[in-house]
Design an enzyme around this catalytic site. Structure first.
Site, PDB file in Angstrom:
ATOM      1  CB  CYS A 114      -0.917   0.025   1.218  1.00 50.67           C
ATOM      2  SG  CYS A 114      -1.875  -1.468   1.355  1.00 50.67           S
ATOM      3  CG  HIS A 280      -3.525   3.160   0.923  1.00 41.82           C
ATOM      4  ND1 HIS A 280      -3.860   2.648  -0.303  1.00 41.82           N
ATOM      5  CD2 HIS A 280      -3.659   2.138   1.814  1.00 41.82           C
ATOM      6  CE1 HIS A 280      -4.169   1.363  -0.165  1.00 41.82           C
ATOM      7  NE2 HIS A 280      -4.057   1.031   1.109  1.00 41.82           N
ATOM      8  CG  ASN A 310      -6.979  -1.323  -0.331  1.00 44.60           C
ATOM      9  OD1 ASN A 310      -6.068  -1.055  -1.101  1.00 44.60           O
ATOM     10  ND2 ASN A 310      -6.789  -1.540   0.963  1.00 44.60           N
TER      11      ASN A 310
HETATM   12  O1  UT7 Z   1      -4.651  -1.438   2.432  1.00 45.25           O
HETATM   13  C1  UT7 Z   1      -4.131  -2.467   3.180  1.00 45.25           C
HETATM   14  C2  UT7 Z   1      -4.390  -2.305   4.581  1.00 45.25           C
HETATM   15  N1  UT7 Z   1      -5.609  -2.978   4.967  1.00 45.25           N
HETATM   16  C3  UT7 Z   1      -6.461  -2.366   5.720  1.00 45.25           C
HETATM   17  O2  UT7 Z   1      -6.279  -1.227   6.020  1.00 45.25           O
HETATM   18  C4  UT7 Z   1      -7.633  -3.152   6.259  1.00 45.25           C
HETATM   19  C5  UT7 Z   1      -7.885  -2.774   7.683  1.00 45.25           C
HETATM   20  N2  UT7 Z   1      -8.965  -3.541   8.289  1.00 45.25           N
HETATM   21  C6  UT7 Z   1     -10.236  -3.414   7.904  1.00 45.25           C
HETATM   22  O3  UT7 Z   1     -10.537  -2.636   7.017  1.00 45.25           O
HETATM   23  C7  UT7 Z   1     -11.287  -4.212   8.634  1.00 45.25           C
HETATM   24  O4  UT7 Z   1     -10.672  -4.936   9.669  1.00 45.25           O
HETATM   25  C8  UT7 Z   1     -12.086  -5.194   7.719  1.00 45.25           C
HETATM   26  C9  UT7 Z   1     -13.024  -4.400   6.853  1.00 45.25           C
HETATM   27  C10 UT7 Z   1     -11.148  -5.989   6.858  1.00 45.25           C
HETATM   28  C11 UT7 Z   1     -12.907  -6.141   8.577  1.00 45.25           C
HETATM   29  O5  UT7 Z   1     -13.771  -5.413   9.428  1.00 45.25           O
HETATM   30  P1  UT7 Z   1     -13.839  -5.742  10.991  1.00 45.25           P
HETATM   31  O6  UT7 Z   1     -14.860  -4.853  11.552  1.00 45.25           O
HETATM   32  O7  UT7 Z   1     -12.463  -5.639  11.550  1.00 45.25           O
HETATM   33  O8  UT7 Z   1     -14.363  -7.231  10.975  1.00 45.25           O
HETATM   34  P2  UT7 Z   1     -13.732  -8.540  11.611  1.00 45.25           P
HETATM   35  O9  UT7 Z   1     -12.679  -9.075  10.716  1.00 45.25           O
HETATM   36  O10 UT7 Z   1     -13.370  -8.327  13.038  1.00 45.25           O
HETATM   37  O11 UT7 Z   1     -14.970  -9.501  11.571  1.00 45.25           O
HETATM   38  C12 UT7 Z   1     -16.197  -9.199  12.293  1.00 45.25           C
HETATM   39  C13 UT7 Z   1     -17.223 -10.212  11.879  1.00 45.25           C
HETATM   40  C14 UT7 Z   1     -16.721 -11.639  11.955  1.00 45.25           C
HETATM   41  O12 UT7 Z   1     -17.816 -12.468  12.316  1.00 45.25           O
HETATM   42  P3  UT7 Z   1     -18.003 -12.930  13.853  1.00 45.25           P
HETATM   43  O13 UT7 Z   1     -16.754 -13.691  14.184  1.00 45.25           O
HETATM   44  O14 UT7 Z   1     -18.148 -11.686  14.644  1.00 45.25           O
HETATM   45  O15 UT7 Z   1     -19.238 -13.786  13.775  1.00 45.25           O
HETATM   46  C15 UT7 Z   1     -16.350 -11.990  10.546  1.00 45.25           C
HETATM   47  O16 UT7 Z   1     -16.399 -13.343  10.258  1.00 45.25           O
HETATM   48  O17 UT7 Z   1     -17.584 -10.001  10.511  1.00 45.25           O
HETATM   49  C16 UT7 Z   1     -17.388 -11.225   9.779  1.00 45.25           C
HETATM   50  N3  UT7 Z   1     -16.972 -10.855   8.428  1.00 45.25           N
HETATM   51  C17 UT7 Z   1     -17.835 -10.641   7.433  1.00 45.25           C
HETATM   52  N4  UT7 Z   1     -19.176 -10.710   7.380  1.00 45.25           N
HETATM   53  C18 UT7 Z   1     -19.764 -10.435   6.212  1.00 45.25           C
HETATM   54  C19 UT7 Z   1     -15.713 -10.656   7.955  1.00 45.25           C
HETATM   55  N5  UT7 Z   1     -15.750 -10.316   6.664  1.00 45.25           N
HETATM   56  C20 UT7 Z   1     -17.064 -10.291   6.309  1.00 45.25           C
HETATM   57  C21 UT7 Z   1     -17.729 -10.022   5.105  1.00 45.25           C
HETATM   58  N6  UT7 Z   1     -19.088 -10.107   5.110  1.00 45.25           N
HETATM   59  N7  UT7 Z   1     -17.083  -9.675   3.976  1.00 45.25           N
END
Ligand code: UT7
Length: 353
Positions: A114, A280, A310
Site C-alpha cells: 500500500c 491511501h 482498495n
Molecule cells: O490497504 C491495506 C491495509 N488494509 C487495511 O487497512 C484493512 C484494515 N482492516 C479493515 O478494514 C477491517 O478490519 C475489515 C473491513 C477488513 C474487517 O472489518 P472488521 O470490523 O475488523 O471485521 P472482523 O474481521 O473483526 O470480523 C467481524 C465479523 C466476523 O464475524 P463474527 O466472528 O463476529 O461472527 C467476521 O467473520 O464479521 C465477519 N466478516 C464478514 N461478514 C460479512 C468478515 N468479513 C465479512 C464479510 N461479510 N465480507
C-alpha cells in the site's frame, strides 16, 4: 540543485464493475456489511487473460506521459510498484518497458504494497535531486482479483480489494517552492505476517514456527526442494492473502496522522495549511478516523474507495489523478499523500502543486 515535480498523471480502471451484490452471489456477505465496515460500494476487476498489472500500468502511463507533454523517448527511468505482478520474476518494470518500447533505460520494481507509490515517489525524487535523471515514470498497478479467495473463507480480505493502475511522470524543475517538498518512509517488519501473501514463497515455514495456525501444509516432501508451492497448500486455500484486519486497522489509524505530522513539521507547515489530503484508500472508515484526528473538513480530503475498492499501490495515484481531473487540486495548493499497509510500511509526501 534540481528538485522534482509531478509533470503529468494518468489512471486506468478496468471496465468490469463488480458490486457488493455481485459478491453476495459467491460468498456469505452482504452489501450492508461491506458498506458499513469499509464504505465500498463497488470495485473494478481486470479482464482475465487480456489484462495484467503491466498492461493496466501501460494504459495509465500513456496518459501521464502525454499530459506531461513528453513522448516515451523522454523517459529515462521506470519505477513500478505492485504486489500482484504478472510474473514472480522478472518484475513488471521490465515488462512495461518492453510494452512501451523504452528499451535500454533502467527499470526498478518496488515491493512495498500500500505504501508502494510513496516509496516510488521518494526514490524518484532522490534520483532527480542527485541529477541522475530528468524524467522518471512511476507506476502503481494491481490485479488483485486474480489472487483472491472468492469463497466465504476469504471474505474479510476479498471484499475490500479492486484492480486498477495509476502513473505519474516525476520531472526535474528549478522552480523555487514548487514540486515535491518532502517524503518520509517507514517500515516495521515485526508485523510482516499480519497482512501477507506468503505462499508461494521460499520461506518453508521458517518465520511461522510460533504461529501454528498459519503454518503451511507441505504434504509429502521429497528430499530436496518442493516447498515453494505444494498441492496441499492449494487444496487448503493457503495460496491467498491473509489479514488480521482489526490489527491493521488499529495501526493504520495511528500511523497515518503520525507520518502526516512528520511531513508537516519537516516543512514548517501545520494541518490547516493542507489544501488536499489524499490518503491511501484502505478503508473509508480509516480515512474518516484519520480526518477526524487531524480536524480536516470534508472538502480537503479526497476519497474514491467507494467506487474502486482498495487498489493498494494504485490507490494514491488513482485518487490523486481523479481529484486533479475534477479540479479539486489547483496551482499552488499544498497536497499531502499518506499511506499505510502490509509490511507494515507507511509513508507520506508533501507536494506544492
Ligand atoms: O490497504 C491495506 C491495509 N488494509 C487495511 O487497512 C484493512 C484494515 N482492516 C479493515 O478494514 C477491517 O478490519 C475489515 C473491513 C477488513 C474487517 O472489518 P472488521 O470490523 O475488523 O471485521 P472482523 O474481521 O473483526 O470480523 C467481524 C465479523 C466476523 O464475524 P463474527 O466472528 O463476529 O461472527 C467476521 O467473520 O464479521 C465477519 N466478516 C464478514 N461478514 C460479512 C468478515 N468479513 C465479512 C464479510 N461479510 N465480507
Amino acid at each position: 540543485m534540481p528538485h522534482s515535480k509531478i509533470a503529468g498523471m494518468g489512471f486506468y480502471v478496468p471496465e468490469q464493475i463488480v458490486t457488493n451484490k455481485d459478491l453476495e452471489k459467491v460468498m456469505d456477505t452482504t452489501d450492508e456489511w461491506i458498506r458499513e465496515r469499509t464504505g465500498i460500494e463497488e470495485r473494478r476487476y481486470a479482464k482475465k487473460h487480456e489484462e495484467t498489472a503491466t498492461t493496466m500500468g501501460v494504459q495509465a502511463a500513456n496518459i501521464a506521459i502525454e499530459r506531461a507533454g513528453l513522448t516515451n523517448k523522454d523517459i529515462d527511468f521506470i519505477i513500478f510498484a505492485t504486489l500482484s505482478p504478472d510474473y514472480y520474476f522478472p518484475g513488471c518494470g521490465v515488462l512495461l518497458q518492453r510494452e512501451m518500447g523504452m528499451n535500454g533505460i533502467g527499470a526498478l520494481d518496488i515491493r512495498n504494497q500500500c505504501s508502494g507509490f510513496i516509496y516510488a515517489l521518494s526514490i524518484a525524487d532522490q534520483f532527480i535531486k542527485s541529477g541522475m535523471y530528468k524524467n522518471i515514470l512511476i507506476v502503481g498497478s494491481e490485479f488483485h482479483s486474480c489472487g483472491l479467495d472468492f469463497t466465504t473463507r476469504g471474505r474479510n480480505v476479498t471484499v475490500i480489494f479492486g484492480d486498477g493502475a495509476g502513473a505519474a511522470v516525476i520531472q526535474a524543475t528549478e522552480e523555487e517552492g514548487k514540486g515535491i517538498l518532502t517524503t518520509h518512509l517507514h517500515a516495521d517488519g515485526k508485523f510482516a505476517e499480519e497482512l501477507a501473501y506468503y505462499n508461494p514463497g521460499s520461506h518453508g515455514g521458517v518465520f511461522l514456527k510460533d504461529k501454528p495456525e498459519r503454518q503451511s501444509n507441505y504434504g509429502e516432501e521429497p528430499e530436496f526442494g518442493g516447498i515453494f508451492m505444494t498441492n496441499e497448500m492449494v487444496d487448503d486455500g493457503q495460496i491467498y492473502p491473509t489479514m488480521n484486519g482489526r490489527y491493521v486497522f488499529k495501526w493504520a489509524v495511528e500511523k497515518f496522522p503520525e507520518v502526516i505530522h512528520e511531513a508537516l513539521t519537516k516543512t514548517g507547515n501545520v494541518v490547516d495549511d493542507i489544501d488536499m489530503l489524499i490518503p491511501h484508500q484502505a478503508n473509508l472508515r480509516i480515512s474518516q478516523l484519520v480526518q477526524m484526528n487531524l480536524g480536516i473538513e470534508n472538502d480537503r480530503v479526497y476519497n474514491n474507495i467507494q467506487k474502486y475498492g482498495n487498489t493498494t499501490a494504485a490507490s494514491i495515484p488513482i485518487a490523486l489523478c481523479e481529484a486533479w481531473e475534477k479540479g479539486k487540486i489547483k496551482d499552488g495548493d499544498l497536497v499531502c499523500l499518506a499511506a499505510f499497509g502490509s509490511g507494515f510500511t507507511w509513508g507520506s509526501a508533501l507536494i506544492r502543486w
